[in-house]
Design an enzyme around this catalytic site. Structure first.
Site, PDB file in Angstrom:
ATOM      1  N   LYS A 282       0.844  -1.204   0.000  1.00 33.22           N
ATOM      2  CA  LYS A 282       0.000   0.000   0.000  1.00 33.22           C
ATOM      3  C   LYS A 282       0.878   1.252   0.000  1.00 33.22           C
ATOM      4  O   LYS A 282       2.004   1.209   0.498  1.00 33.22           O
ATOM      5  CB  LYS A 282      -0.853   0.025   1.272  1.00 33.22           C
ATOM      6  N   ARG A 356     -10.639 -11.223   1.609  1.00 30.74           N
ATOM      7  CA  ARG A 356     -11.533 -12.221   1.013  1.00 30.74           C
ATOM      8  C   ARG A 356     -10.906 -13.607   1.036  1.00 30.74           C
ATOM      9  O   ARG A 356     -11.619 -14.610   1.080  1.00 30.74           O
ATOM     10  CB  ARG A 356     -11.921 -11.777  -0.403  1.00 30.74           C
TER      11      ARG A 356
HETATM   12  N1  BES Z   1      -8.253  -3.617   4.258  1.00 32.24           N
HETATM   13  C1  BES Z   1      -8.389  -3.200   2.908  1.00 32.24           C
HETATM   14  C2  BES Z   1      -9.675  -2.418   2.653  1.00 32.24           C
HETATM   15  C3  BES Z   1      -9.749  -1.052   3.264  1.00 32.24           C
HETATM   16  C4  BES Z   1      -9.300   0.032   2.551  1.00 32.24           C
HETATM   17  C5  BES Z   1     -10.322  -0.848   4.488  1.00 32.24           C
HETATM   18  C6  BES Z   1      -9.408   1.291   3.081  1.00 32.24           C
HETATM   19  C7  BES Z   1     -10.416   0.409   5.032  1.00 32.24           C
HETATM   20  C8  BES Z   1      -9.968   1.494   4.318  1.00 32.24           C
HETATM   21  C9  BES Z   1      -8.401  -4.400   1.972  1.00 32.24           C
HETATM   22  O1  BES Z   1      -7.662  -5.495   2.374  1.00 32.24           O
HETATM   23  C10 BES Z   1      -7.850  -3.932   0.678  1.00 32.24           C
HETATM   24  O2  BES Z   1      -6.697  -3.566   0.665  1.00 32.24           O
HETATM   25  N2  BES Z   1      -8.655  -3.949  -0.365  1.00 32.24           N
HETATM   26  C11 BES Z   1      -8.245  -3.512  -1.638  1.00 32.24           C
HETATM   27  C12 BES Z   1      -8.812  -4.458  -2.646  1.00 32.24           C
HETATM   28  C13 BES Z   1      -8.294  -4.236  -4.029  1.00 32.24           C
HETATM   29  C14 BES Z   1      -6.826  -4.653  -4.088  1.00 32.24           C
HETATM   30  C15 BES Z   1      -9.112  -5.033  -4.975  1.00 32.24           C
HETATM   31  C16 BES Z   1      -8.802  -2.102  -1.852  1.00 32.24           C
HETATM   32  O3  BES Z   1      -9.918  -1.829  -1.420  1.00 32.24           O
HETATM   33  O4  BES Z   1      -8.089  -1.269  -2.391  1.00 32.24           O
HETATM   34 ZN    ZN Z   2      -5.628  -5.343   1.742  1.00 32.08          ZN
END
Ligand code: BES
Ligand code: ZN
Ligand code: ZN
Length: 502
Positions: A282, A356
């Site tokens: 990230k 997921r």
């Molecule tokens: N934990 C994150 C989702 C999240 C993002 C929660 C911002 C709270 C605030 C999750 O694991 C994630 O990183 N999801 C990705 C999925 C994508 C790679 C398809 C996302 O939402 O960017």
């Molecule tokens: Zn994630």
């Protein structure tokens, strides 16, 4: 520390306290004469200031008056409920939140709430008090555990007495206060866990906390280690854990009322103790907030605690797949194909779509308990925050009546959810060239494709998925929520469980 709330019979002039808290509508005709002791203790100033419009009862506005009667509590705090025709229980929570917050900041330690002051047509006194006190307790939460030099020095607001003149009413008020206390305490637990930094809540530490909750509440607790999980065939869950030196754990808590031999309700909570994104790292901005990625798991642990404490006549199982998503030397990689517990294969497109993956194996594992219903809570997608913001959660599922129940529980508890569709066409986005499907469907409909992914691991049981990525963490104070970890999901699912009909 949780504020103690209790109910007493008697005259509010007789109880020793630092202040009396009274909620008032914007068209408050009824204050004058309602509390003769207070009118007297303020030489009718209370009545006058309301009549003259110095205090108008606007939504969560507060006003404090001093009394000059040495027997009566020294202060009267008025808090606005807003317009009568806009009233609902959330207004009551907001007023409780604003009132308690004001009282704490003013240095009060003990408050009195006259039961009579919270009467509203069309609502029971019990539900009004429950909402008012819940709001008050929730607003005054603080996380100071890790501060050594900046602890608030003032003694804190720590007690609230509800005064009622009616002996019969007192018993039912007592029950309402008990529910408010137990549920709020569970919200506190969930917030504490989410507020803890990742180095103080590794999957192993979380498992230890689950064990101690189980011991205290008489729950069954089973911990599956990362190694065992891998041997059992949980290839998706264990892959997410393998990039960290902290081993993943699958936590299972079980509550069963003595009389209940029925099929369980299974609650699953995402327990990523830190989400760095893994190899699909990230961006660094605000990455520290990703300690909240176990908010679903924290809520599930808290819900099991409260369910046991309230002795609900149910059979409830909580499953928390816990792991740290880090890009270590053994980390899983984009392009890897994982074999899930269900036998279905998954092509990893992004290691940041880890939630997921761990939920997939947890959902498959849940089938072993032959659940009558499943609910999962997960901070799953940033897309859900884009779609719905941080006031409400997204909800999806495979069964209309189960979805409706959750939606109603949301409206009643004030933890609202809004539905998104899981139509089969959306599965097209997840098609893979090398495996059964991919773990990411691209930018379009990100919350729905995550839901579609999960759906592939749900058997025939009615299932609801709640994406709490928005409301799990608040950037700003709310009338009955301090900023930071919200504990979202605890009150929603406690409402669902308290009204569950077999
Ligand atoms: N934990 C994150 C989702 C999240 C993002 C929660 C911002 C709270 C605030 C999750 O694991 C994630 O990183 N999801 C990705 C999925 C994508 C790679 C398809 C996302 O939402 O960017
Ligand atoms: Zn994630
Ligand atoms: Zn995540």
């Amino acid at each position: 520390m949780l504020i103690k709330v209790h109910a007493k019979i008697g005259d509010l002039g007789r109880e020793k306290a630092d202040g009396v808290l009274i909620p008032l509508f914007e068209d408050h005709g009824e204050l004058c004469g309602s509390f003769p002791q207070l009118d007297k203790a303020t030489a009718d100033l209370l009545c006058l200031l309301v009549k003259r419009g110095d205090f108008r009862g606007e939504r969560y506005k507060t006003f404090m008056v001093y009394t000059h009667d040495p027997v009566a509590p020294r202060r009267i705090i008025l808090v606005g409920l807003g317009k009568r025709d806009e009233f609902d229980l959330d207004r009551m929570r907001e007023a409780g939140g604003a009132g308690f917050y004001y009282a704490r900041e003013a240095g009060l330690k003990k408050l009195i709430v006259p039961a009579k002051s919270v009467e509203v047509d069309g609502f029971s006194i019990e539900e009004l008090l429950e909402a008012f006190l819940t709001g008050g307790i929730l607003r005054t939460y603080q996380f100071n555990e890790l501060k050594t030099n900046d602890k608030p020095s003032r003694a804190m607001l720590n007690e609230c007495v509800v005064m009622s003149g009616d002996r019969v009413q007192r018993e039912s008020i007592k029950q309402a206060l008990r529910r408010a206390t137990i549920v709020s305490q569970a919200v506190y637990l969930a917030r504490d866990l989410v507020s803890l930094p990742a180095n103080k809540k590794t999957p192993t530490i979380l498992a230890g906390i689950a064990r101690s909750i189980a011991k205290r509440q008489g729950l069954k607790c089973k911990i599956i280690s990362e190694k065992e999980a891998r041997t059992m065939g949980m290839g998706a869950f264990s892959a997410v854990g393998q990039g960290s030196r902290e081993p993943a754990t699958m936590i299972i808590l079980e509550y069963r009322a003595g009389c209940n031999y029925g099929r369980p309700i299974v609650l699953i909570g995402k327990g990523i103790t830190f989400d760095s994104g893994g190899i699909s790292l990230k961006p660094p901005d605000r990455m520290e907030v990703m300690k909240d990625d176990m908010a679903g798991g924290a809520a599930v642990m808290a819900i099991l605690q409260a369910t046991a404490e309230l002795q609900l006549p149910l059979h409830v199982i909580g499953i928390i797949p816990a792991a740290e998503n880090l890009p270590g030397g053994k980390a899983y990689k984009p392009g890897d194909v994982l074999v899930s517990l269900s036998g279905q294969t998954i092509e990893v497109i992004s290691t940041d779509a880890e939630g997921r993956l761990i939920l997939a194996d947890a959902l498959t594992y849940a089938q072993r308990f032959r659940p009558q219903a499943i609910v999962d809570l997960a901070t799953l997608t940033g897309a859900c925050v884009v779609a719905l913001g941080d006031y409400v959660a997204g909800v999806m599922g495979n069964n209309e009546s189960h979805l409706t129940r959750v939606k109603i529980a949301g409206e009643k508890s004030g933890e609202k959810v809004w539905p998104l569709p899981l139509w089969e066409e959306y599965f097209e986005y997840l098609r893979s060239d090398v495996a059964d499907f991919k773990n990411v469907g691209g930018r379009a409909a990100g919350t729905i494709t995550a839901g579609m992914f999960l759906k592939r691991f749900v058997g025939s049981a009615p299932w609801v998925h709640i994406d709490i990525a928005g409301p799990a963490w608040l950037e700003k104070d709310r009338p009955y929520m301090p900023k930071g970890a919200s504990g979202f999901g605890v009150r929603l699912l406690m409402q669902l469980l308290m009204e569950w009909q077999q």
